[in-house]
Design a protein around this motif. Sequence first.
Motif, mmCIF file in Angstrom:
data_model
loop_
_atom_site.group_PDB
_atom_site.id
_atom_site.type_symbol
_atom_site.label_atom_id
_atom_site.label_comp_id
_atom_site.label_asym_id
_atom_site.label_seq_id
_atom_site.Cartn_x
_atom_site.Cartn_y
_atom_site.Cartn_z
ATOM 1 N N GLY A 65 31.829 9.636 11.856
ATOM 2 C CA GLY A 65 32.974 8.805 12.226
ATOM 3 C C GLY A 65 32.795 7.333 11.931
ATOM 4 N N GLN A 225 34.245 10.480 17.687
ATOM 5 C CA GLN A 225 34.992 11.054 16.573
ATOM 6 C C GLN A 225 34.251 12.209 15.899
ATOM 7 O OE1 GLN A 225 37.178 8.269 13.932
ATOM 8 N NE2 GLN A 225 36.188 6.664 15.125
ATOM 9 N N ASN A 228 35.830 15.336 16.515
ATOM 10 C CA ASN A 228 37.071 15.383 15.741
ATOM 11 C C ASN A 228 36.807 15.887 14.334
ATOM 12 O OD1 ASN A 228 38.478 14.351 17.890
ATOM 13 N ND2 ASN A 228 38.720 12.307 17.031
ATOM 14 N N SER A 360 38.864 6.987 21.493
ATOM 15 C CA SER A 360 38.935 8.085 20.537
ATOM 16 C C SER A 360 38.722 9.446 21.187
ATOM 17 C CB SER A 360 37.911 7.887 19.412
ATOM 18 O OG SER A 360 36.619 7.674 19.941
#
Length: 475
Positions: A65, A225, A228, A360
């Motif tokens: 990220g 992140q 993610n 985030s």
Amino acid sequence: MDNKSKIKLFIENFVVYGMGGAISSAIPVIMIPVITRLMPNSSYIGISDMATAIISIGNAFALMGMYDSMYRLFFENDSKEYKREICSTSLAFTFLTSIIVAVIMIIFKKPITALMLEGKNGFLVYICALTVFVGATNSIVSAPIRMQNRRKIYLVLNTLCPLISYSISIPLILNGHYVIALPLATLISNVIIESSFLLINREWFQTKKVNIKHLPLLLKLSIPQIPNLLVYWVFNSCDRIMILNLLGMNEAGIYGISAKLGHVSQLIYTAFIGGWQYFSFSVMKDKNQVETNSKIFEYLGVISYVATGMLCVFVKFFFRVLFPSEYMNGAVAAPYLFLSPLLLMMFQVNAYQFLIKLKSWPNMLILGTGALVNIILNKLLIPILGIEGAAISTVIGYLFSVVLCSTALYKIKLFNIHGKFVFVSAAFILFFVIWRLFGFNSVLVSFIELVVFGIVVLLCYYREIKKIMKMVLRE
């Protein structure tokens, strides 16, 4: 910044930065029919697809990220010294993580080969590991060109990368090196392009500018992140792995081609996200930022629906013309896979609202829930519907994430939605169901459906279309 200036800024970044990325994605799409005819059968496409999946998971861990974090903090301070420190620190960190991840991939070569390559062609893991090392750092060293608005260089290099790749891979395929052709070409082209970016952006990446004091904030934004990125990998690759293990490498290859044609929408997504990232951070402090963001989400949703509807009408024709008959079964999955990146685009429009607020973790939680839905549906639907089941699972997982993210933002007043968009969304779902039941085998039925849906969109958004067209034409 007034609305007219915002639209101009968005269109400029969409066309220049976004389309620059889209060009590099368009060339592989154009080359799909050529590659399918040069390869002996779909299993080799499946092998290449699995290599891509290995690289993408490696990149997720190696990049951590850091790209988005660097991009976000670059605009936090106008000092050039500060910007150089952010860029240099980000590259130093990514360089170390890339080495670690590449070494781990090599150590675990056997289980990776067993899971994703049917226990064969283990040497591909070495190529994938090197590609991860180059690819993760490439993302960092290329960023300053976009952040400085150096448009011509960005366009040229993004066009050269796939051209170099295919100029290497096609001769390899013609000489019978079917397994390594595409992965090796990707590695070599990445090395060439990264060297070019590093040379051009060398003033932004200097060892003496590495400043550890920036690392905690970079990591604060980047670490949440990582899940993610892993979730994105699940959406893109989990279905392929399950198809491989449940249906075999040939079906994985057919699904891969279906995904590649479906991912023509990836061009729209790439073009959008290339311009959106700069635009969203540039206007993040405007008073009416929420309304602007919400409108863009809504308009992109309508565009996505119409584009998907158009593919539904012609998908069988495209498969019949472009690919050998072996791939025809993939036609039914393509519209689902075309819609999926567009739903991801809509999700990211809203997800940036959390990132702008320096948070985030909500994106991780929301997208992770969608990925879990995807995995559960894959397990249920692939044995029943084959590759179409995998495609359905993917699109439902993304749709779930979009709805969940929009609802969360609406409750904290970071998103607005209009009733007419909900109505158009419902009309599109109805269109898609009717298409699958009656229109897939009838171009006439599909076309009539599309016309009716188009009329619904025009009636609901006539004023907006007229207004936007006037503003664009005046420019």
